[in-house]
Design a protein around this motif. Structure first.
Motif, PDB file in Angstrom:
ATOM      1  N   ASN A   1     -18.707 -17.580  13.120  1.00  0.00           N
ATOM      2  CA  ASN A   1     -17.364 -17.649  13.704  1.00  0.00           C
ATOM      3  C   ASN A   1     -16.354 -17.645  12.560  1.00  0.00           C
ATOM      4  OD1 ASN A   1     -14.819 -18.649  14.661  1.00  0.00           O
ATOM      5  ND2 ASN A   1     -15.836 -19.535  16.435  1.00  0.00           N
ATOM      6  N   GLY A   2     -15.656 -16.512  12.389  1.00  0.00           N
ATOM      7  CA  GLY A   2     -14.733 -16.355  11.257  1.00  0.00           C
ATOM      8  C   GLY A   2     -13.377 -16.987  11.440  1.00  0.00           C
ATOM      9  N   GLY A   3     -13.146 -17.693  12.550  1.00  0.00           N
ATOM     10  CA  GLY A   3     -11.874 -18.388  12.748  1.00  0.00           C
ATOM     11  C   GLY A   3     -11.045 -17.748  13.837  1.00  0.00           C
ATOM     12  N   GLY A   4      -9.732 -17.767  13.633  1.00  0.00           N
ATOM     13  CA  GLY A   4      -8.809 -17.239  14.636  1.00  0.00           C
ATOM     14  C   GLY A   4      -7.620 -18.150  14.792  1.00  0.00           C
ATOM     15  N   SER A   5      -7.285 -18.478  16.026  1.00  0.00           N
ATOM     16  CA  SER A   5      -6.104 -19.281  16.320  1.00  0.00           C
ATOM     17  C   SER A   5      -6.300 -20.742  15.931  1.00  0.00           C
ATOM     18  CB  SER A   5      -5.776 -19.194  17.814  1.00  0.00           C
ATOM     19  OG  SER A   5      -4.830 -20.171  18.182  1.00  0.00           O
TER      20      SER A   5
ATOM     21  N   ILE B   1     -19.268 -20.296  20.514  1.00  0.00           N
ATOM     22  CA  ILE B   1     -17.857 -19.902  20.355  1.00  0.00           C
ATOM     23  C   ILE B   1     -17.810 -18.793  19.310  1.00  0.00           C
ATOM     24  CG2 ILE B   1     -15.499 -20.685  19.893  1.00  0.00           C
ATOM     25  CD1 ILE B   1     -16.417 -23.534  20.434  1.00  0.00           C
ATOM     26  N   PRO B   2     -17.761 -17.508  19.722  1.00  0.00           N
ATOM     27  CA  PRO B   2     -17.777 -16.395  18.758  1.00  0.00           C
ATOM     28  C   PRO B   2     -16.553 -16.367  17.854  1.00  0.00           C
ATOM     29  CG  PRO B   2     -18.287 -15.635  20.977  1.00  0.00           C
ATOM     30  CD  PRO B   2     -17.769 -17.019  21.107  1.00  0.00           C
ATOM     31  N   SER B   3     -15.385 -16.769  18.400  1.00  0.00           N
ATOM     32  CA  SER B   3     -14.162 -16.822  17.597  1.00  0.00           C
ATOM     33  C   SER B   3     -13.164 -17.731  18.310  1.00  0.00           C
ATOM     34  CB  SER B   3     -13.546 -15.432  17.410  1.00  0.00           C
ATOM     35  OG  SER B   3     -12.998 -14.965  18.633  1.00  0.00           O
ATOM     36  N   PHE B   4     -12.148 -18.177  17.568  1.00  0.00           N
ATOM     37  CA  PHE B   4     -11.101 -19.004  18.172  1.00  0.00           C
ATOM     38  C   PHE B   4      -9.997 -18.090  18.695  1.00  0.00           C
ATOM     39  CE2 PHE B   4     -13.473 -22.123  15.903  1.00  0.00           C
ATOM     40  CZ  PHE B   4     -13.300 -23.295  16.631  1.00  0.00           C
ATOM     41  N   TYR B   5     -10.336 -17.411  19.783  1.00  0.00           N
ATOM     42  CA  TYR B   5      -9.418 -16.438  20.349  1.00  0.00           C
ATOM     43  C   TYR B   5      -8.324 -17.139  21.159  1.00  0.00           C
ATOM     44  CZ  TYR B   5     -12.594 -17.196  24.322  1.00  0.00           C
ATOM     45  OH  TYR B   5     -13.375 -17.754  25.299  1.00  0.00           O
ATOM     46  N   SER B   6      -7.274 -16.388  21.411  1.00  0.00           N
ATOM     47  CA  SER B   6      -6.157 -16.913  22.184  1.00  0.00           C
ATOM     48  C   SER B   6      -5.438 -15.760  22.848  1.00  0.00           C
ATOM     49  CB  SER B   6      -5.193 -17.684  21.270  1.00  0.00           C
ATOM     50  OG  SER B   6      -4.126 -18.243  22.011  1.00  0.00           O
ATOM     51  N   ASP B   7      -4.559 -16.076  23.774  1.00  0.00           N
ATOM     52  CA  ASP B   7      -3.721 -15.053  24.388  1.00  0.00           C
ATOM     53  C   ASP B   7      -2.413 -14.991  23.616  1.00  0.00           C
ATOM     54  OD1 ASP B   7      -2.645 -13.182  26.191  1.00  0.00           O
ATOM     55  OD2 ASP B   7      -1.595 -14.810  27.211  1.00  0.00           O
TER      56      ASP B   7
ATOM     57  N   MET C   1      -4.822  -8.063  15.679  1.00  0.00           N
ATOM     58  CA  MET C   1      -4.525  -8.941  16.798  1.00  0.00           C
ATOM     59  C   MET C   1      -5.513  -8.735  17.944  1.00  0.00           C
ATOM     60  SD  MET C   1      -2.084 -10.759  15.702  1.00  0.00           S
ATOM     61  CE  MET C   1      -1.551 -11.622  17.169  1.00  0.00           C
ATOM     62  N   SER C   2      -5.941  -7.495  18.149  1.00  0.00           N
ATOM     63  CA  SER C   2      -6.900  -7.205  19.218  1.00  0.00           C
ATOM     64  C   SER C   2      -8.207  -7.954  18.992  1.00  0.00           C
ATOM     65  CB  SER C   2      -7.184  -5.700  19.296  1.00  0.00           C
ATOM     66  OG  SER C   2      -6.040  -4.998  19.676  1.00  0.00           O
ATOM     67  N   GLY C   3      -8.570  -8.110  17.731  1.00  0.00           N
ATOM     68  CA  GLY C   3      -9.813  -8.797  17.400  1.00  0.00           C
ATOM     69  C   GLY C   3      -9.776 -10.283  17.668  1.00  0.00           C
ATOM     70  N   LEU C   4      -8.575 -10.850  17.870  1.00  0.00           N
ATOM     71  CA  LEU C   4      -8.435 -12.285  18.112  1.00  0.00           C
ATOM     72  C   LEU C   4      -8.173 -12.591  19.581  1.00  0.00           C
ATOM     73  CD1 LEU C   4      -6.214 -13.297  15.069  1.00  0.00           C
ATOM     74  CD2 LEU C   4      -8.684 -13.441  15.280  1.00  0.00           C
ATOM     75  N   SER C   5      -8.299 -11.594  20.423  1.00  0.00           N
ATOM     76  CA  SER C   5      -8.003 -11.776  21.834  1.00  0.00           C
ATOM     77  C   SER C   5      -9.177 -11.305  22.672  1.00  0.00           C
ATOM     78  CB  SER C   5      -6.747 -10.980  22.208  1.00  0.00           C
ATOM     79  OG  SER C   5      -6.507 -11.040  23.602  1.00  0.00           O
ATOM     80  N   THR C   6      -9.330 -11.885  23.864  1.00  0.00           N
ATOM     81  CA  THR C   6     -10.389 -11.418  24.758  1.00  0.00           C
ATOM     82  C   THR C   6      -9.846 -10.460  25.803  1.00  0.00           C
ATOM     83  OG1 THR C   6     -10.059 -13.371  26.132  1.00  0.00           O
ATOM     84  CG2 THR C   6     -11.838 -13.448  24.516  1.00  0.00           C
ATOM     85  N   SER C   7      -8.550 -10.339  25.898  1.00  0.00           N
ATOM     86  CA  SER C   7      -7.954  -9.398  26.849  1.00  0.00           C
ATOM     87  C   SER C   7      -7.116  -8.400  26.087  1.00  0.00           C
ATOM     88  CB  SER C   7      -7.098 -10.152  27.872  1.00  0.00           C
ATOM     89  OG  SER C   7      -7.885 -10.990  28.666  1.00  0.00           O
ATOM     90  N   ASN C   8      -7.631  -7.204  25.875  1.00  0.00           N
ATOM     91  CA  ASN C   8      -6.895  -6.201  25.124  1.00  0.00           C
ATOM     92  C   ASN C   8      -7.264  -4.809  25.632  1.00  0.00           C
ATOM     93  OD1 ASN C   8      -9.356  -7.282  23.501  1.00  0.00           O
ATOM     94  ND2 ASN C   8      -9.175  -5.158  22.856  1.00  0.00           N
ATOM     95  N   LEU C   9      -6.486  -3.826  25.178  1.00  0.00           N
ATOM     96  CA  LEU C   9      -6.757  -2.452  25.603  1.00  0.00           C
ATOM     97  C   LEU C   9      -8.121  -2.006  25.085  1.00  0.00           C
ATOM     98  CD1 LEU C   9      -3.253  -0.837  25.001  1.00  0.00           C
ATOM     99  CD2 LEU C   9      -4.330  -1.309  27.201  1.00  0.00           C
TER     100      LEU C   9
ATOM    101  N   ALA D   1     -15.733 -19.892   9.215  1.00  0.00           N
ATOM    102  CA  ALA D   1     -14.558 -19.946   8.343  1.00  0.00           C
ATOM    103  C   ALA D   1     -13.315 -20.449   9.064  1.00  0.00           C
ATOM    104  CB  ALA D   1     -14.282 -18.556   7.764  1.00  0.00           C
ATOM    105  N   SER D   2     -12.365 -20.913   8.254  1.00  0.00           N
ATOM    106  CA  SER D   2     -11.006 -21.214   8.691  1.00  0.00           C
ATOM    107  C   SER D   2     -10.966 -22.167   9.884  1.00  0.00           C
ATOM    108  CB  SER D   2     -10.287 -19.900   8.995  1.00  0.00           C
ATOM    109  OG  SER D   2      -8.898 -20.093   9.099  1.00  0.00           O
ATOM    110  N   ALA D   3     -10.599 -21.676  11.074  1.00  0.00           N
ATOM    111  CA  ALA D   3     -10.495 -22.543  12.247  1.00  0.00           C
ATOM    112  C   ALA D   3     -11.826 -23.231  12.552  1.00  0.00           C
ATOM    113  CB  ALA D   3     -10.024 -21.732  13.461  1.00  0.00           C
ATOM    114  N   SER D   4     -12.941 -22.558  12.286  1.00  0.00           N
ATOM    115  CA  SER D   4     -14.266 -23.167  12.471  1.00  0.00           C
ATOM    116  C   SER D   4     -14.437 -24.365  11.544  1.00  0.00           C
ATOM    117  CB  SER D   4     -15.374 -22.146  12.184  1.00  0.00           C
ATOM    118  OG  SER D   4     -15.404 -21.142  13.150  1.00  0.00           O
TER     119      SER D   4
END
Length: 680
Positions: A398-402, A357-363, A235-243, A454-457
């Motif tokens: 871009n391997g996808g994401g949300s 767009i490196p990934s389809f990240y989301s919060d 999940m951390s890999g799909l977000s831009t705001s993480n620990l 991939a995927s979302a891309s």
């Protein structure tokens, strides 16, 4: 003493039994969940048994130098029975795998300890063989020492070969180099074995997690079992705001993990203990998990460093002066710039906007409303203020994401209408529509993709292609057209999770890009393209098909499309760089796709084999370093933003340097110029 030994044996067996019960409980829940919710569940039968057994054995002994033939045959009695065990909820078979694996690892350690003390002869006629397929499990116990001697001699000779391209120089210092390298190779191998044997979670737990994940991948390669740490890391890999620890790591030429970047204001920077190129020797957390970097897997190290479930991490580092120190860091929530959307102005006879767009990240935690689609919208507003004549959306790697972000992004570029068709396990069709009229940008668009898109891309690219809203360029995408969701096996405990494939998405035409991928409107040569792992490479990938759908859409007209494609193809055909990529790919294919010949275990032969590809890598490096004729500029708003921020300035310099070496961006600019010219 006999009584004491028997007691230990009984305790050990009792632990195995308890783990077996737990494994069966989890396995049963996973199977029920998959059979009920998976897009295309398969029966638990002999085919599953064979796949799970073979894949499990490949993971345990990929090089076929751990288990003997007799040990394999004993384990193979389970090869056609695993499905029956699962139905019967009897996981005692795991005892056999755990016992055999422990025995083999202890034996390997004993052999390594023994032969480490022996002098190696590097003038024999021994050879090592290579194969693209797995070797059989055909070793007798008496062969293991001989096999390991050969393997280690090869590793030592290869490590020495890496030190220089001058054979004469290495030969002069061979005796000293061999002594130091032998120590390093043995230390690494012994450390890896000891790490497996002394795993804090235990071999039983490691094998259980591996087995459960392999069971999941039988249904498709993207259905996976997650422990809490693995889920958190994913999940951390799909977000831009993480620990975050506030530092980025990389490898140096010695294949050591080093500090690459220290993020200003982050925990590492605040500690004032880190410098660029510090070598990371050890990683540990508060749970008692500790890994020496030289012998632990990158996956385990990455899980500790990046997983949000490990809030405090201790890094043992070696400074340039040789001093070693341990630094305890507490993670903080930080904005991960490396994973965020960014934009530039690109000029070459015209002025266009570029958005990466490196990934389809989301919060995913709901703490903000921001995702990659909103970030793209903001970049478009900035770029339009600078009067761009076209737009490039870069989805390379871009391997996808949300998928929600991909839906929002696609809707931003079409007026209104269906975007895709989702089909669930009941074969019910859900037509996803863009209900917001209007678009964020109405000018011409190029979408860049490659084999790692991939995927979302692919979801987004397919919509843009079907509506004739963009010209897709690059190389064929990965070919993943399925959607996953993460589901806990127990809502209350939240201990075990399955990332489950629940839907398949189809284009508005009814066609699926599963396996097939997105075929670019304009194909461009890409280094290593034919050896890129795509969806078709996976044994258990879902199949490609077409559905009949009621989705009605109105694609835009583009009367000069064929002319624009022809102009690009002609330009690519004449391009010195693209021709060089094609020639180099032919050499790469010959290297990777053909069987490697056996190599004699002499220093000269191993050295020659290792350096045989030096000229090829120089070609690859030259291509990668070739600069285009484009000028890369910051948009007006970003110029103001970064002028007083040294960290953003460093990132900006790095990104501009990379974009200047992007031949696909240069061709995209040329295509947009053609678009403007032919449509006057």
């Amino acid at each position: 003493m006999k009584l004491f030994s028997l007691s230990l044996f009984l305790i050990s067996f009792s632990l195995f039994s308890q783990n077996g019960d737990k494994t069966c409980e989890i396995l049963s829940k996973i199977n029920i969940l998959i059979q009920q919710e998976h897009y295309s569940p398969k029966p638990v039968d002999d085919s599953l048994s064979v796949y799970v057994f073979d894949t499990f054995m490949d993971q345990l002994d990929a090089n076929r130098n751990l288990f003997t033939q007799i040990e394999y045959q004993k384990l193979a009695q389970h090869r056609l029975q695993l499905d029956n065990y699962i139905v019967q909820k009897n996981c005692s078979f795991m005892n056999d795998f755990v016992s055999a694996y422990q025995l083999a690892l202890k034996r390997k350690k004993k052999i390594l300890d023994k032969i480490q003390k022996e002098a190696f002869d590097y003038n024999t006629n021994d050879t090592v063989k290579f194969s693209k397929k797995n070797f059989p499990f055909d070793l007798a116990e008496k062969d293991l020492e001989r096999v390991w001697k050969k393997r280690l001699r090869y590793d030592i000779l290869e490590e020495i070969s890496k030190l220089s391209t001058n054979l004469d120089s290495l030969n002069i210092h061979f005796e000293k180099l061999e002594k130091n390298t032998k120590t390093k190779v043995f230390d690494t191998n012994l450390c890896k074995v000891s790490s497996l044997l002394s795993s804090k979670k235990g071999i039983e737990e490691d094998l259980k997690n591996s087995f459960l994940n392999i069971f999941c991948t039988y249904f498709d390669p993207h259905t996976n079992y997650f422990s809490p740490d693995a889920k958190s890391s994913f999940m951390s890999g799909l977000s831009t705001s993480n620990l975050s620890l506030g530092l980025n790591i990389t490898f140096n030429e010695k294949e050591e993990i080093i500090v690459d970047e220290i993020v200003p204001g982050g925990p590492a920077a605040k500690s004032e203990k880190f410098e660029k190129e510090d070598v990371i020797l050890k990683v540990s957390n508060k749970k008692g998990e500790e890994y020496l970097v030289s012998c632990a897997s990158i996956e385990k190290i990455g899980e500790l460093i990046y997983s949000d479930s490990n809030a405090e991490i201790e890094l043992t580092i070696q400074k340039k002066n040789g001093n070693i120190q341990a630094v305890l860091l507490k993670k903080e929530v930080m904005k991960t710039n490396a994973n965020s959307v960014f934009s530039y102005i690109v000029e070459k006879e015209t002025r266009i906007g570029y958005i990466n767009i490196p990934s389809f990240y989301s919060d995913f935690d709901g703490s903000t409303v921001q995702g990659c689609a909103d970030d793209v919208a903001k970049e478009i507003v900035k770029l339009q203020k600078d009067n761009i004549k076209g737009l490039v959306i870069d989805l390379q790697n871009n391997g996808g994401g949300s998928m929600e972000e991909a839906i929002k992004l696609a809707g931003m570029f079409i007026d209104s209408g269906p975007i895709s068709v989702l089909v669930n396990s009941k074969k019910k069709q859900d037509i996803i529509k863009d209900v917001n009229r209007g678009s964020a940008y109405n000018g011409p668009i190029i979408v860049l993709i490659n084999g790692n898109s991939a995927s979302a891309s692919e979801f987004y690219s397919a919509t843009m292609q079907d509506y004739n809203r963009a010209i897709i360029i690059g190389s064929k995408s990965l070919g993943k057209a399925s959607m996953q969701t993460i589901i806990p096996l127990d809502e209350k405990k939240q201990q075990d999770f399955v990332k489950l494939t629940v839907e398949k998405f189809y284009r508005v035409t009814g066609e699926s890009n599963q396996i097939k991928g997105i075929i670019p409107d304009i194909s461009l040569p890409v280094l290593f393209d034919s050896i890129t792992t795509r969806e078709v490479s996976f044994k258990t990938a879902l199949q490609q098909d077409t559905i009949s759908t009621k989705a009605k859409f109105n694609p835009l007209t583009n009367p000069n499309f064929e002319k624009i494609v022809a102009l690009s193809n002609l330009r690519v055909k004449k391009s010195e760089l693209f021709n060089e990529i094609n020639i180099t790919n032919t050499e790469i294919n010959a290297l990777y796709l053909h069987l490697k010949k056996p190599i004699r275990l002499t220093f000269k032969d191993v050295f020659s084999d290792f350096h045989e590809i030096d000229a090829l890598w120089e070609k690859v490096k030259k291509i990668a370093e070739s600069e285009s004729g484009c000028t890369i500029l910051n948009n007006s708003e970003d110029i103001q933003k970064i002028q007083f921020d040294t960290f953003l300035q460093d990132i900006n310099t790095y990104r501009i340097k990379n974009l200047k070496k992007n031949p696909y961006l240069e061709e995209a600019v040329a295509i947009l110029k053609d678009y403007t010219t032919v449509n006057k």
